[in-house]
Design an enzyme around this catalytic site. Sequence first.
Site, PDB file in Angstrom:
ATOM      1  N   GLU A 274      59.142  15.532 -50.021  1.00 15.74           N
ATOM      2  CA  GLU A 274      59.222  14.414 -50.963  1.00 15.74           C
ATOM      3  C   GLU A 274      58.818  13.179 -50.168  1.00 15.74           C
ATOM      4  OE1 GLU A 274      60.315  11.362 -52.828  1.00 15.74           O
ATOM      5  OE2 GLU A 274      62.408  12.040 -52.763  1.00 15.74           O
ATOM      6  N   CYS A 308      61.400   5.392 -53.278  1.00 12.40           N
ATOM      7  CA  CYS A 308      60.142   6.133 -53.381  1.00 12.40           C
ATOM      8  C   CYS A 308      59.533   5.885 -54.750  1.00 12.40           C
ATOM      9  CB  CYS A 308      60.384   7.635 -53.246  1.00 12.40           C
ATOM     10  SG  CYS A 308      61.111   8.055 -51.694  1.00 12.40           S
TER      11      CYS A 308
HETATM   12  C1  UN1 Z   1      63.987   8.118 -53.583  1.00 12.06           C
HETATM   13  O1  UN1 Z   1      63.610   6.954 -53.612  1.00 12.06           O
HETATM   14  O2  UN1 Z   1      63.739   8.859 -52.599  1.00 12.06           O
HETATM   15  O3  UN1 Z   1      64.542   7.906 -59.389  1.00 12.06           O
HETATM   16  C2  UN1 Z   1      64.802   8.745 -54.637  1.00 12.06           C
HETATM   17  C3  UN1 Z   1      65.131   7.132 -58.631  1.00 12.06           C
HETATM   18  C4  UN1 Z   1      66.372   7.639 -57.928  1.00 12.06           C
HETATM   19  C5  UN1 Z   1      66.006   8.479 -56.767  1.00 12.06           C
HETATM   20  C6  UN1 Z   1      64.995   7.892 -55.842  1.00 12.06           C
HETATM   21  N1  UN1 Z   1      67.165   8.397 -58.860  1.00 12.06           N
HETATM   22  O4  UN1 Z   1      64.769   5.980 -58.441  1.00 12.06           O
END
Ligand code: UN1
Length: 522
Positions: A274, A308
């Site tokens: 990821e 992310c």
């Molecule tokens: C991440 O940034 O690695 O969808 C995960 C989202 C959160 C998870 C992010 N539930 O923004």
Amino acid sequence: MASAVATADVAQAWARVKGALGLEEVNAGVFDGTWASISGREILPVHTPIDGSHLASVALATQDDFERTVRAARNAFARWQDVPAPVRGEIVREIGELLREHKETLGLLVSLEVGKIVTEGQGEIQEMIDIANFAVGLSRQLYGLTIASERPHHRLAEQWHPLGLVGVITAFNFPAAVWSWNALIAAVVGDVVLWKPSPRAPLTAVAITRIVNRVLERHGLPPIFYLLVDEGRSIGERMSKDRQIDLLSFTGSIPTGRKVAENVGRRLGKMLLELGGNNAAIVTDKADMEVALKGVAFGALATAGQRCTTTRRLILHEAIYDRFLERLTTAYRSVKIGNPLEEGVLVGPLISAQAVENYRAAVERAQREGGQLLYGGQVLALPGLENGHYVQPTLIEGAPEMSILCEETFAPILYVLKFRTLEEAIAIHNSVPQGLSSAIFTADLREAETFLSHRGSDCGLANVNTSTAGAEIGGAFGGEKDTGGGRESGSDAWKAYARRQTVTVNYGPDLPLAQGVRFDIG
Ligand code: UN1
């Protein structure tokens, strides 16, 4: 959802968290079934990005700890895989309950350690509780298929066995939730877990590891959640190269992900990546402006742009371009930046001085490449928080050919682009190497469905009238292209943590062969 935190004072909040979670001045960062002694170990001091103050320290793992911890974990696996899945689910249910009991202080620890605003810190523990609930249900639904056999008196089926030892390497930005997506699903599937957390958030990892293993102890079972905290890359690298790690789940940057993939690939191991996102929101002239404004602001500003899933590119229809930008700029102006423990603050600090430097460099480079600074761009020195890492949320008008648009800078910088036709918007949208999350804001069915069609968004997550950030745990989470292709969390992502076995049973008196092959002996 978030319970109010009594104080915005960092020292007071830390004292409360420390007491409630039993943290010490120096905490062992090695759990190999028991907590390793701290003496003689290198010490990692943990500073909060809120005001730079020292919270506590963690004693680090060495290469020697790796072998011992892996051995202990594999021994635990030998027992855990024999526990029936619904019983494993019951354990995870109790883990969820314990997390619920500690939600407020664990969430506050996340806020202190990585600088999330209170509601986001609490939300992260809620995400753990949610995945625990999901995993409990899943523990009775690890379904395999039965397939029609082409041969008489034959049964063809598929079953899913535990995989073994799952290595989980997590990033600082979701120091609790992302571990739980992996660990709690792996646990119900029958696996054991070795966690290497981000060196930016080791206290959260220590606190969680203590809490979750307590349930196993209560049931007279060996611990199944192991921990190795290190500062550099050596433990992570070891995990990627060692065949004893049956699956390596890695969350982090694309360059590091590439190295992980090379190492795991060389040993033909399993991995789940990821990696970075570079998510865009398209706002068309058919959008509900209020919904779009809120969605874009949340996507770009939540976690100070360090998700992310953060919205990094805003693709605006020319007819609403000026109006939308004016409203967005007004919203940006009103956003309170500061101590994330303080009520009303929406943007806390970046994680480190290096992150601030990356922000500064990106703002500068974007302008050098022809981008127009529309708002922000400044590093902030906030009164009383001078040693924190604060920056102004930033809007930069860009052009599709700017090379920085292809990169992910973990900071609240939003590049704005203009489009005329939806086709053009989708082309801009898909023109980056990453493929995690995406959004379109429109009330027009044709536009929405085009975006969702195979000719639309090329991302793992595609949203209509909601933000690129803030996914629920029930869906599979992950992305395409340089994001790495892994899927975690909900839906059937559990299959990555299991070993698939295709079973053929002949219960007849003959041996008919598949494809009509004849092989008569005697
Ligand atoms: C991440 O940034 O690695 O969808 C995960 C989202 C959160 C998870 C992010 N539930 O923004």
